[in-house]
Each structure stands twice: as C-alpha cells, then as structure tokens.
Design a protein around this motif. Structure first.
Motif: not given
Length: 350
Positions: A128-135, A181-185, A198-200, A307-313
């Motif tokens: 979910f994200g996706p990402s790499a995290n140290y738990h 969620v799309p904006f939170d990601l 890189l993000v946008y 969660w593709a297209g920020f809801v509006v799309a």
C-alpha cells in the motif's frame, strides 16, 4: 469482444488489489504533550500516522479499546540511518511502571510499558503506497477490559527523523477517508523525503506527453470540448499507474523482490490499462455505443477503486459513460480539429 477482455483483466487485477486496502493515512501536528495527544476515534480500525520527531521530542496518541478487542501498535521509519524509534504504552489497566526514557510524561494513575525500538537489518516492502520502511517496534495483545491508553513515541538517542505509527487491525474507510487517499499517498511520499519533482513528475510527464501526441496526430476524437476533458482524465489515470510503477521500483530497489509486489502490480496495471484504453479510443472519437459506455463505466469504477486520477478523473470518465452522444461526437460543428486547424477535406470551396 475487446471490451469484454478488458473487463475480465481489470476485475482479475482488482481481486489482487483488495488485500492492500489497509491503513488510513493521517498526518498529525503538534502532539508533543499528553494534553495535545492525537485523539484516535477508533483504535481497532487500521491507521497509519505519518509523524516526525525533532531531537529529544516525544509524540503522543490517545485512544480507547473495549474488552475483547486487540491492541495492535507499531512504529516504523523510512530512514536508512540509525534512527530507531520505540514507544511507551501507558494505561490505568497496566499495573506497575517501567523506567521510562527521559522526556516521556506518565500521567497520574497510569502504569507504563516500554517497548524499545530495534533496528532491523533491512526494510520491509509495503504494497500500500508502495514504500520501503524499517519496522522498529511492535506490540500485539488482547484487551481484557475497557480502558484508555496513552502512547508516547520517542527515539532513545534523541535523533531526529520521520516516524510512522501503525495502529489497529480492522481494514475500513469512511467515504471521505477513501476519497482523500490519493492525495494522502502523494503526501506520504513527500513525508518520506522524496523530491516534489519525483513525486509529481509522473503526472506532469504523462499529461505533457499525451497533449504533444494528440497535437502531432491531430486527434479528431478530441474535437468536442467535453472529449478533451475526458482525454485529460484518461491521462491522469495513466499517470497514477506510472507513479505507482516508479514508487514500486524505488521501494523494491531497497527491499528486493517480494510477493507483495504482486499486489502493487494491480495498482500499476489497472490505471495503465483503463486510462490507456480511454485515450486510445479517443483517437477517432468515443462513439457512444453500448460497448463504449460499458467500458467507460468500468474504467471509472476501477480507477476509483485503485485511487487513480485523484477522484476527479474517474468522475469525468463516469460522466462520459452516460453523457449524451453529442458531447462525444468527434465531428466539430465548424469542421476544425481540436487544435483549431481545418480538418482534411473540409472547409468552404469556391
């Protein structure tokens, strides 16, 4: 037949995506004292709090659980440095009190349990994200009586860094939470320390590339203004798939290949296939046939689910599925292409 194949492919991929619907992302602020602790409304529900510790700082969270529920809490960080957050769990239900780290405040009437952080050798892949995290710290135990908890997150060496807090175990979203969620990601990747470029970038590159291609080919299917909006929506959906692919690649470069990537693949392929299909159909116009309308509806729904297209799309694509034919007819009233050029074979003849 082509629409049927697309339908089967998208539904199959969505079945893979379902397990990834997990933590609700949240970004707390100012929770540096017990009095200003984040009030978690439902601690059995899965939450991810994306926070930050300054040197010597402590972050607090307050929540309640009922008998028969589970207490599940953990800390994680995207940092590859020695930053190793842990936490102190406090509650009237806890008998006795461990020696807490300096700076952690234990309110009167509460016992305390210290769960120190331990640095894992490698990060874990988060689909979910996706990402790499140290738990770094984790606690999972049954709740035997109704009680209130206070959670204090700290770093033993007073180092600064990004710290995440995972709380709860029931995977559920409210409508507002789901739609945001799309904006939170996007904000999550910025929280990790990634560059805004890189993000946008995936959406910017996809939009510019799509517009340039349509201009070059004089796409007559974009003659109607509404069709152009549908084209922009399709590119935003495709951009989400490109972004997910980029983030998956970045995360896997740190964790190595993992089965969780199969889940993320659904969030890559569904937007790419769905948005790409709409863009492809727009070349010569979205002929308002039943098959086209079904395909548009399917793409709109699957884009919302992933969660593709920020809801509006996806909303625009769903409107296109039921829009009157005149809004989708590729033939403009004045005989021009979408970019104002006179279409081949049209115009006044002397």
């Amino acid at each position: 037949m082509h629409t049927t194949r697309v339908t089967i492919a998208l539904v199959a991929l969505l079945l893979l995506a379902t397990p990834a619907l997990a933590h609700v992302p949240t970004f707390p602020e100012g929770n540096t004292t017990p009095e200003r602790a984040v009030d978690v409304p439902d601690a059995a529900k899965s939450w991810s709090f994306y926070d930050r510790l300054a040197p010597g700082e402590v972050r607090y969270y307050r929540f309640s659980l009922a008998a028969g529920e589970r207490l599940r809490v953990g800390t994680f960080t995207p940092s590859a440095s020695g930053f190793t957050p842990g936490f102190v769990l406090m509650s009237p239900a806890i008998e006795g009190a461990d020696a807490v780290p300096d700076g952690v405040v234990v309110p009167d009437g509460m016992g305390a349990t210290v769960v120190p952080g331990e640095r894992p050798g490698s990060p874990s892949y988060e689909p979910f994200g996706p990402s790499a995290n140290y738990h770094t710290a984790d606690l999972d135990q049954p709740v035997t009586r109704d009680t209130t908890y206070l959670l204090a997150v700290y770093e033993p060496a007073d180092r600064a860094g990004q710290v995440g807090v995972a709380l709860g175990y029931r995977e559920q979203f409210s409508l507002v939470e789901y739609l945001t969620v799309p904006f939170d990601l996007v904000q999550t990747h910025l929280w990790e320390g990634q560059s805004p470029v890189l993000v946008y970038g995936p959406w910017a590159v996809t939009l510019l590339g799509g517009v340039a291609l349509a201009w070059r080919r004089r796409a007559t299917g974009l003659a109607r203004p509404f069709a152009r909006w549908v084209g922009v929506a399709a590119l935003l959906v495709v951009g989400t798939g490109v972004s997910a692919a980029l983030q998956m690649g970045l995360a896997l470069s740190k964790t190595g290949l993992t089965p969780g990537a199969l889940v993320t693949a659904a969030f890559v392929v569904v937007p790419l296939v769905g948005g790409g299909w709409v863009a492809w159909r727009l070349r010569d116009g979205l002929r308002p046939t039943l098959g086209t309308r079904v395909g548009l509806a399917l793409v709109g729904v699957t884009a919302l689910v992933t969660w593709a297209g920020f809801v509006v799309a996806p909303a625009v694509v769903l409107v296109a599925a039921v829009a009157p034919a005149r809004f989708l007819d590729p033939r403009p009233d004045d005989g021009t292409t979408p970019f104002g050029r006179r279409a081949h074979g049209t115009g006044d003849r002397n």
